[in-house]
Scaffold this active site. Structure first.
Site, PDB file in Angstrom:
ATOM      1  N   SER A  77      15.755 -10.587  31.441  1.00 24.95           N
ATOM      2  CA  SER A  77      15.235 -10.073  32.709  1.00 24.95           C
ATOM      3  C   SER A  77      16.384  -9.807  33.661  1.00 24.95           C
ATOM      4  CB  SER A  77      14.286 -11.110  33.325  1.00 24.95           C
ATOM      5  OG  SER A  77      13.995 -10.811  34.670  1.00 24.95           O
TER       6      SER A  77
ATOM      7  N   TYR B 160      11.953 -19.405  36.547  1.00 27.32           N
ATOM      8  CA  TYR B 160      11.942 -18.237  35.659  1.00 27.32           C
ATOM      9  C   TYR B 160      13.364 -17.705  35.465  1.00 27.32           C
ATOM     10  CZ  TYR B 160      11.037 -13.482  34.009  1.00 27.32           C
ATOM     11  OH  TYR B 160      11.042 -12.315  33.291  1.00 27.32           O
TER      12      TYR B 160
ATOM     13  N   LYS C 277      15.630 -17.536  31.890  1.00 29.96           N
ATOM     14  CA  LYS C 277      16.210 -16.327  31.320  1.00 29.96           C
ATOM     15  C   LYS C 277      17.737 -16.442  31.228  1.00 29.96           C
ATOM     16  CE  LYS C 277      12.463 -13.963  30.559  1.00 29.96           C
ATOM     17  NZ  LYS C 277      12.065 -13.610  29.175  1.00 29.96           N
TER      18      LYS C 277
END
Length: 247
Positions: free
Chosen positions: A136, A149, A153
């Site tokens: 991402s 999050y 990643k």
């Protein structure tokens, strides 16, 4: 550029909707025999109606042992796309251990688990292979209210580098793609809805191409990295963000 995967077998996680669904469809168009993995049977069934030739596997990747059992007899896999991911929006100061554990279980530990299973089989067969991890923009740029999050990643990116280094001698290439926010996906729509007024317009103004990527953009990049056209690309992270980082 004509890319074909005839005779190749591909496993895609998080395959029943959003990016994963688009990637399965693109791989099937290119001749790959696809195995679609998801935790939601209804979505897998609807995908199979659209792409009748695929095989489906239902398992919750957050369950390490269940995942191992589900994949132990999956057969040969030549191409792997680690796409499954979750996000729980919360400010850094309010993120709970439970939320952090949930995200790391799917976004990082499951990638480690599935990749280990598949790569061991690839090494044993001795024919090489290709793996793409769907990371991402959040691993490279901070996203508001997405600390857990972004960290998950970032951990995936480090794992991609390690896998590329250790598996390269076995002719297994490992790369990653880094999409910006993608509309019309469950996670993308959730992210778009969590921003305060005016933030999305500001982000878009920072993208020289003046648009967010779509599912097709990401699927095309994944397919390229899996293909022999990218035969000397190993350990790279490919941004899909319209020049956002350049600006």
């Amino acid at each position: 550029m004509n890319i074909r995967f005839d005779g190749k077998r591909a496993l895609v996680t998080g395959a029943s909707r959003g990016l994963g669904r688009g990637i399965v469809k693109k791989l099937a168009e290119c001749g790959a025999e696809c195995v679609a993995l998801s935790r939601t049977q209804d979505n897998l069934d609807s995908l199979k109606n659209e792409v009748p030739g695929i095989q489906t596997v239902m398992v919750d990747l957050a369950d390490w042992t269940a995942t191992r059992h589900a994949l132990e007899n999956i057969g040969k896999i030549d191409l792997l796309v680690n796409n499954a991911a979750i996000s729980i929006a919360s400010p850094f100061l309010e993120t709970t251990k439970d939320d952090l554990d949930k995200i790391l279980d799917v976004n990082f530990k499951a990638v480690f688990n599935v990749s280990q299973i598949v790569a061991r089989s690839m090494v044993k067969r001795g024919n090489g292979g290709a793996i793409v991890n769907v990371s991402s923009i959040g691993s490279r740029k901070a996203l508001m209210n997405a600390g857990s999050y972004c960290c998950s990643k970032g951990a995936m990116d480090s794992l991609t580098q390690v896998m590329a280094t250790e598996l390269g001698p076995h002719k297994i290439r490992v790369n990653s793609v880094h999409p910006h926010l993608v509309p019309s996906t469950g996670m993308g729509d959730s992210a778009f809805g969590s921003f305060p007024a005016g933030v999305l317009e500001y982000i878009l103004s920072r993208i020289p191409l003046n648009r967010f990527p779509d599912v097709e953009d990401v699927a095309n990049a994944v397919v390229f990295l899996l293909s022999d056209k990218a035969s000397n690309l190993n350990g790279i992270g490919l941004p899909i963000e319209g020049g956002f980082e350049a600006n």
